[in-house]
Design an enzyme around this catalytic site. Structure first.
Site: not given
Ligand code: ATP
Length: 618
Positions: A253, A306, A424
């Protein structure tokens, strides 16, 4: 349709805040609108002219709107201003002063005409544009009745604020175009189409023209950002794996900015980058725009990843905060490109040159992505591993942290793991290490190896492998690799100074699983600062103290600039000090997360508010 009809709806909507009532009024109205006028009505109801991602701003300055009202009413600007500051709303002022001294319009305004002229106002740019805007607005107002003038003024000022949310419009469209017993399915289809196109005007228009079947299987289109698929949380890696039936793909991530890249295809046009909020951020990342065709070919394609900051010399990931320095920047882009270079790490494909992929399973999409991406310095693929046991999953998680990521994403491998735009759900589960503070203290480390520099650092060391001291074992187990915090001159000095201590084989007292380009006999102590201590399967400091097979690692390490000439290698930070530091840090994290279970990793926060698409389970 006459603009007066829409204006009368504006008035009714303004008088209520009840969602059901708003939906009712909207659906009764929307059925009456012709399909070709529907997009304009949908946008105007939201105070817009186009879907939000196009970034077309309607808002004009108060002074300009005042001038147009003065010209349309024939009243002095000072009168308008005086009345406006009293009423607090230039729209109300226009309505109140409308009767005074002006001829009634010769014919009723039509929605299409209003929309086109407002588009003219929004699009006028450059020298002389203010006069053009005033002129267009004056003409429009001259043709308006008092109530129409009130809402026209609010529209151009960007202050319509009827409280009509996108999802309310989705509800209203479903109620307008589907029989009552099919409301739920219709709503689902409209929302799904909206999530894929992000253009409610277009969705409404095809619904009105061709009915619900036209929305089934709407495809992602280049140029229209797809609403992001989002992840659920689990408190432990075990529960994440359990929920996915024991097997899942784990991906790093990355901590950066989520970007969706749209590659136009042979028909041409620019590559576009959209943020998670669907803003067009193309101009902020010119190097990514350039790199994408080299990596993905001509398209058409939509990929997601990302965008992360990387160290300009070592190419390693840098903390997220650094990329925020580039957000919204219009000037000095070249300088920031050099200081904060970025890399796009791709993790999904929404449209491939061979065809749409949204409805394909995650394993299939990932396969496509790997086949279509040529990895370069600027474009890479998310590190990934399919796991079916907790031990491997934990090792992967800790490797992700050591490599500068904030955690892992577990992704379902099930056949139904399609890309769920705007939703989500548990098809993706995030598990991350949250922290807010830097490590309380610096760490004195011993240089035990070096990696040769690239680019500007060619001919010198680019990064160093450093260790702490284990007094019991009398060894130097590694803590991290560090390439940040050194200026060119320091690296040159260090290279000169340490090259006489280079060795082909690892020194006996060094414990390392990483193999540097050159080993160095322990001699020099450098002071480092880092974000936190993590448990790592890669580094060996404190090996097995807290968990078998894991040592401590310093996350986001950087050289403070201090060479501890006053310390011998054996006087570097000791393993037992690291343990204390780690425990302080854990206590700190627990204090911040009182609702969670104790343990070295802070449990994920509970997220207030529901997701736009609700929560689904694989
Ligand atoms: P967070 O603040 O934890 O990044 P978020 O609310 O922006 O969360 P979520 O879908 O909850 O979004 O968490 C996944 C986020 O992580 C994605 O929005 C993306 O920006 C990021 N990310 C980083 N690496 C990855 C990956 N390998 N696959 C998917 N998402 C990823």
């Amino acid at each position: 349709m006459h603009f007066a009809e829409l204006v009368s709806l504006f008035g009714e909507l303004e008088d209520t805040s009840k969602r059901l009532e708003i939906r009712q009024k909207l659906s009764t109205f929307l059925v009456k609108v012709e399909a070709d006028e529907l997009p304009a009505v949908i946008y105007l109801l939201q105070g817009q002219l186009r879907p939000e991602y196009e970034g077309i701003e309607l808002g004009v300055a108060d002074s300009l709107a005042r001038k147009a009202v003065a010209l349309a009413t024939g009243l002095p600007e000072s009168t308008i201003q005086q009345h406006g500051s009293h009423s607090g709303d230039l729209g109300d002022t226009a309505e109140a002063l409308w009767g005074e001294g002006r001829k009634p319009p010769s014919r009723p305004l039509r929605v299409r005409e209003v929309y086109d002229r407002l588009t003219g106002v929004a699009e006028a740019k450059g020298e002389g544009s203010q006069e053009v805007k005033v002129g267009l607005l004056r003409d429009l107002l001259t043709s308006a009745e008092a109530k129409e003038a009130k809402y026209l003024v609010r529209l151009v000022l960007g202050r319509l604020r009827l409280g009509v949310k996108e999802m309310t419009l989705v509800d209203a469209l479903a109620a307008a175009y589907a029989p009552e017993d099919q409301f739920k399915e219709a709503r689902g289809a409209i929302e799904a189409a909206f999530n894929v196109t992000s253009d409610l005007g277009e969705v409404a228009s095809s619904l009105a023209a061709h009915g619900l079947p036209a929305l089934v299987g709407v495809r992602a289109q280049v140029g229209k950002p797809v609403r992001a698929m989002l992840a659920e949380r689990e408190a432990t890696l075990k529960s994440a794996l359990d929920r996915m039936g024991g097997t899942a793909a784990l991906e790093y991530k990355y901590d950066g900015l989520r970007l969706q890249a749209h590659v136009p295809g042979p028909s041409g046009g620019p590559v576009r980058l959209f943020s998670r909020r669907l803003e067009n951020v193309s101009s902020q990342f010119p190097e990514i725009l350039e790199a994408i065709p080299l990596s993905l070919g001509p398209g058409p394609a939509i990929v997601e990843g990302e965008c992360v900051p990387v160290d300009p010399v070592t190419g390693e990931l840098r903390p997220f905060q650094e990329i925020s320095r580039r957000r919204g920047r219009k000037y000095d882009l070249t300088r920031f490109q050099e200081e904060v270079p970025v890399r796009l790490i791709l993790f999904d494909v929404l449209l491939a040159p061979e065809g749409p992929t949204l409805d394909r399973s995650y394993p299939e999409r990932r396969g496509r992505l790997e086949a279509m991406v040529k990895v370069t310095d600027r474009v890479d693929l998310a590190v990934r591993e399919v796991v079916d046991d907790l031990g491997t999953a934990e090792a992967f998680f800790h490797r992700a942290l050591s490599d500068g990521c904030e955690g892992v994403m577990a992704k379902s491998l099930a056949p139904g793991s399609t890309y769920r735009a705007g939703a989500r759900g548990f098809w993706w589960i995030k598990y991350k290490r949250e922290y807010t503070h830097e490590l309380a203290d610096t760490v004195d480390t011993v240089v035990v190896g070096a990696f040769r520099g690239r680019g500007r650092r060619a001919g010198r060391y680019g990064a160093l492998l450093v260790a702490v001291y284990d007094a019991q074992a009398e060894t130097f187990p590694t803590l991290c690799k560090v390439g940040t915090g050194f200026d060119d001159k320091t690296l040159e000095d260090l290279t000169r100074r340490l090259s006489s201590r280079e060795q082909k084989e690892p020194p006996k007292d060094v414990v390392s699983t990483l193999v540097p380009d050159v080993w160095l006999e322990p001699s020099l102590v450098l002071e480092l600062r880092g974000a936190e201590l993590t448990l790592s399967p890669v580094h060996r400091a404190g090996d097995g103290l807290l968990r078998a097979g894991y040592g401590f690692a310093l996350r986001f390490p950087r050289f403070t600039g201090r060479i501890r000439e006053d310390k011998s290698p054996e006087e570097a930070t000791e393993v037992k000090e690291l343990l204390r530091l780690y425990q302080t840090q854990v206590r700190h994290a627990e204090a911040e997360a009182p609702e969670g279970p104790p343990g070295p990793h802070r449990p994920p926060r509970k997220e207030p508010g529901a997701s736009p698409g609700g929560t689904e389970s694989p």
